[in-house]
Design a protein around this motif. Structure first.
Motif, PDB file in Angstrom:
ATOM      1  N   ALA A   7       0.902  -1.104   0.128  1.00 60.77           N
ATOM      2  CA  ALA A   7      -0.150  -0.013  -0.130  1.00 60.77           C
ATOM      3  C   ALA A   7       0.880   1.333   0.113  1.00 60.77           C
ATOM      4  CB  ALA A   7      -0.980   0.038   1.173  1.00 60.77           C
ATOM      5  N   LYS A   8       0.700   1.962  -1.209  1.00 60.18           N
ATOM      6  CA  LYS A   8       1.230   3.422  -1.222  1.00 60.18           C
ATOM      7  C   LYS A   8       0.636   4.420  -0.535  1.00 60.18           C
ATOM      8  CE  LYS A   8       4.507   4.050  -4.207  1.00 60.18           C
ATOM      9  NZ  LYS A   8       5.168   4.256  -5.542  1.00 60.18           N
ATOM     10  N   ASP A   9       0.937   5.285   0.268  1.00 62.41           N
ATOM     11  CA  ASP A   9      -0.060   6.331   0.724  1.00 62.41           C
ATOM     12  C   ASP A   9      -0.008   7.311  -0.148  1.00 62.41           C
ATOM     13  OD1 ASP A   9      -0.973   8.102   2.773  1.00 62.41           O
ATOM     14  OD2 ASP A   9       0.422   8.159   4.104  1.00 62.41           O
ATOM     15  N   LYS A  10      -1.370   7.687  -0.168  1.00 61.82           N
ATOM     16  CA  LYS A  10      -1.946   8.769  -1.054  1.00 61.82           C
ATOM     17  C   LYS A  10      -1.286  10.215  -0.537  1.00 61.82           C
ATOM     18  CE  LYS A  10      -5.642   6.696  -3.755  1.00 61.82           C
ATOM     19  NZ  LYS A  10      -7.229   7.046  -4.086  1.00 61.82           N
ATOM     20  N   LEU A  11      -1.075  10.421   0.713  1.00 57.50           N
ATOM     21  CA  LEU A  11      -0.899  11.691   1.125  1.00 57.50           C
ATOM     22  C   LEU A  11       0.667  11.816   1.088  1.00 57.50           C
ATOM     23  CD1 LEU A  11      -1.508  14.065   3.068  1.00 57.50           C
ATOM     24  CD2 LEU A  11      -1.213  12.693   5.359  1.00 57.50           C
ATOM     25  N   ASP A  12       1.480  10.702   1.292  1.00 60.61           N
ATOM     26  CA  ASP A  12       2.884  10.872   1.394  1.00 60.61           C
ATOM     27  C   ASP A  12       3.270   9.601   0.759  1.00 60.61           C
ATOM     28  OD1 ASP A  12       5.646  10.984   1.334  1.00 60.61           O
ATOM     29  OD2 ASP A  12       5.599  11.364   3.652  1.00 60.61           O
ATOM     30  N   ASN A  13       3.913   9.652  -0.748  1.00 59.99           N
ATOM     31  CA  ASN A  13       4.238   8.483  -1.515  1.00 59.99           C
ATOM     32  C   ASN A  13       5.385   7.713  -1.100  1.00 59.99           C
ATOM     33  OD1 ASN A  13       2.102   8.513  -3.357  1.00 59.99           O
ATOM     34  ND2 ASN A  13       3.394   9.727  -4.730  1.00 59.99           N
ATOM     35  N   ASP A  14       6.254   8.499  -0.199  1.00 58.95           N
ATOM     36  CA  ASP A  14       7.117   7.597   0.764  1.00 58.95           C
ATOM     37  C   ASP A  14       6.838   6.856   1.655  1.00 58.95           C
ATOM     38  OD1 ASP A  14       9.012   9.160  -1.044  1.00 58.95           O
ATOM     39  OD2 ASP A  14       9.035  10.908   0.521  1.00 58.95           O
ATOM     40  N   VAL A  15       5.616   6.746   1.972  1.00 54.52           N
ATOM     41  CA  VAL A  15       5.156   5.991   3.114  1.00 54.52           C
ATOM     42  C   VAL A  15       4.527   4.756   2.328  1.00 54.52           C
ATOM     43  CG1 VAL A  15       3.367   5.479   5.098  1.00 54.52           C
ATOM     44  CG2 VAL A  15       4.675   7.805   4.738  1.00 54.52           C
ATOM     45  N   VAL A  16       5.256   3.584   2.769  1.00 59.75           N
ATOM     46  CA  VAL A  16       4.608   2.282   1.981  1.00 59.75           C
ATOM     47  C   VAL A  16       4.692   1.351   3.110  1.00 59.75           C
ATOM     48  CG1 VAL A  16       5.616   0.391   0.516  1.00 59.75           C
ATOM     49  CG2 VAL A  16       5.674   2.911  -0.247  1.00 59.75           C
ATOM     50  N   LYS A  17       3.537   0.620   3.106  1.00 62.12           N
ATOM     51  CA  LYS A  17       3.271  -0.564   3.976  1.00 62.12           C
ATOM     52  C   LYS A  17       2.698  -1.490   3.282  1.00 62.12           C
ATOM     53  CE  LYS A  17       3.506   2.390   7.539  1.00 62.12           C
ATOM     54  NZ  LYS A  17       4.778   2.489   8.440  1.00 62.12           N
ATOM     55  N   THR A  18       3.069  -3.041   3.920  1.00 67.81           N
ATOM     56  CA  THR A  18       2.635  -4.289   3.238  1.00 67.81           C
ATOM     57  C   THR A  18       1.941  -5.220   4.111  1.00 67.81           C
ATOM     58  OG1 THR A  18       5.050  -5.275   3.892  1.00 67.81           O
ATOM     59  CG2 THR A  18       4.873  -4.197   1.788  1.00 67.81           C
ATOM     60  N   THR A  19       1.194  -6.151   3.628  1.00 71.10           N
ATOM     61  CA  THR A  19       0.463  -6.892   4.489  1.00 71.10           C
ATOM     62  C   THR A  19       0.337  -8.084   3.795  1.00 71.10           C
ATOM     63  OG1 THR A  19      -1.214  -7.662   5.941  1.00 71.10           O
ATOM     64  CG2 THR A  19      -1.679  -6.478   3.778  1.00 71.10           C
ATOM     65  N   THR A  20      -0.052  -9.372   4.229  1.00 79.19           N
ATOM     66  CA  THR A  20      -0.062 -10.572   3.324  1.00 79.19           C
ATOM     67  C   THR A  20      -1.504 -11.282   3.554  1.00 79.19           C
ATOM     68  OG1 THR A  20       0.692 -11.997   5.213  1.00 79.19           O
ATOM     69  CG2 THR A  20       2.274 -11.263   3.461  1.00 79.19           C
ATOM     70  N   LEU A  21      -1.899 -11.788   2.707  1.00 80.35           N
ATOM     71  CA  LEU A  21      -3.191 -12.697   2.371  1.00 80.35           C
ATOM     72  C   LEU A  21      -2.836 -14.142   1.959  1.00 80.35           C
ATOM     73  CD1 LEU A  21      -6.484 -12.483   2.688  1.00 80.35           C
ATOM     74  CD2 LEU A  21      -6.293 -12.211   0.063  1.00 80.35           C
ATOM     75  N   LYS A  22      -3.504 -15.041   2.969  1.00 79.29           N
ATOM     76  CA  LYS A  22      -3.456 -16.590   2.686  1.00 79.29           C
ATOM     77  C   LYS A  22      -4.517 -16.892   1.547  1.00 79.29           C
ATOM     78  CE  LYS A  22      -1.662 -19.576   5.217  1.00 79.29           C
ATOM     79  NZ  LYS A  22      -1.868 -20.449   6.695  1.00 79.29           N
ATOM     80  N   VAL A  23      -4.272 -17.627   0.478  1.00 75.50           N
ATOM     81  CA  VAL A  23      -5.217 -18.079  -0.300  1.00 75.50           C
ATOM     82  C   VAL A  23      -5.340 -19.661  -0.524  1.00 75.50           C
ATOM     83  CG1 VAL A  23      -6.841 -17.651  -2.529  1.00 75.50           C
ATOM     84  CG2 VAL A  23      -5.608 -15.937  -1.314  1.00 75.50           C
ATOM     85  N   VAL A  24      -6.030 -20.247  -0.041  1.00 74.61           N
ATOM     86  CA  VAL A  24      -5.994 -21.970  -0.378  1.00 74.61           C
ATOM     87  C   VAL A  24      -7.018 -22.040  -1.208  1.00 74.61           C
ATOM     88  CG1 VAL A  24      -6.413 -24.007   0.839  1.00 74.61           C
ATOM     89  CG2 VAL A  24      -5.302 -22.095   2.042  1.00 74.61           C
ATOM     90  N   ILE A  25      -6.835 -22.711  -2.496  1.00 73.88           N
ATOM     91  CA  ILE A  25      -7.601 -23.342  -3.482  1.00 73.88           C
ATOM     92  C   ILE A  25      -7.494 -24.502  -3.449  1.00 73.88           C
ATOM     93  CG2 ILE A  25      -7.709 -23.338  -6.149  1.00 73.88           C
ATOM     94  CD1 ILE A  25      -6.723 -20.338  -6.152  1.00 73.88           C
ATOM     95  N   ASP A  26      -8.678 -25.247  -3.386  1.00 78.98           N
ATOM     96  CA  ASP A  26      -8.882 -26.646  -3.203  1.00 78.98           C
ATOM     97  C   ASP A  26      -9.861 -27.308  -4.205  1.00 78.98           C
ATOM     98  OD1 ASP A  26     -11.380 -26.132  -2.314  1.00 78.98           O
ATOM     99  OD2 ASP A  26     -10.609 -26.397  -0.109  1.00 78.98           O
TER     100      ASP A  26
END
Length: 242
Positions: free
Chosen positions: A223-242
């Motif tokens: 995620a790149k902050d719209k207010l300040d492009n120098d601010v970047v955060k990350t997260t993860t999502l697990k996707v299980v396909i069966d």
């Protein structure tokens, strides 16, 4: 009279010595030469029509003296003309960049270049910059999926929840920065056949005709902050396909 004339050279020499001693006792002290200036922190955030002020400039060496002026301003990367009559950026004797509460600076990211002229040598000039962000938005501090895992099926569409943003008044642009499949790096299928993401909400999804195989995927979202492009955060999502 003759004796007085004989004493004149001695008196003159004595007076000269006294003057010299007086000069030595009261020398002219010059401030050390200015070598560098900077702001710490070098950015501030404010809202429209609210007064703000930066920290004072840090001077090296700390006993050097200088006079400060605003040399240049850019807004969102473009040259900006500072409004007059105290409606824009101002600077004080300590190098603090500020604006009064009734300023007319609109939303944007400003980069203010400040010039420092050495008090002991007017030809010695140093410059530094400070970023001033003016916006109704708040700066992004974190992102997360809740829940942070979903289940999908072969050849069936699926979609995650939107990313939860902190603070809630922050805004960001989302991209998929990395994917692993069963703990190994995975190249996302092209032509819309793999994982996709809603750039404004962060929803990770796949369409009905996706070509994702049965496996456990971990999708890293940036995620790149719209207010300040120098601010970047990350997260993860697990996707299980069966």
């Amino acid at each position: 009279m003759k004796n007085l004339l004989k004493l004149l050279p001695v008196l003159f020499l004595f007076a000269t010595v006294l003057v010299a001693c007086d000069k030595d006792d009261d020398p002219v002290i010059k401030s050390p030469k200015l070598t560098a200036v900077k702001y710490n922190p070098n950015s501030i955030t404010s809202k429209p029509k609210i007064a703000f002020k930066s920290s004072a400039i840090e001077i090296t060496p700390d006993k050097a003296k200088a006079t400060f002026t605003i040399k240049d301003i850019k807004k969102d990367g473009e040259k900006f003309t500072n409004p007059g009559k105290k409606e824009g950026f101002q600077i004080d004797a300590n190098g603090k960049v500020f604006a009064d509460k009734d300023h007319k600076l609109g939303n944007g990211v400003y980069v203010v270049t400040v010039s420092a002229k050495d008090a002991s040598d007017s030809k010695n000039v140093k410059t530094t910059t400070i970023k001033v962000i003016i916006s109704d938005l708040e700066k992004l501090t974190s992102i997360v999926y809740d829940p942070n895992n979903i289940t999908g099926k072969l050849k069936k569409d699926f979609k995650s929840s939107a990313v939860k943003i902190t603070p809630t008044k922050a805004q960001a642009t989302f991209t998929i920065s990395k994917i692993t499949k069963d703990e190994k790096d995975f190249t996302n299928p092209g032509e819309g056949k793999g994982f996709k993401i809603d750039a404004s909400k962060g929803e990770v999804y796949a369409e009905t005709e996706h070509k994702l195989e049965k496996a456990t995927y971990v999708v890293t979202v940036t995620a790149k902050d719209k207010l300040d492009n120098d601010v970047v955060k990350t997260t993860t999502l697990k996707v299980v396909i069966d």
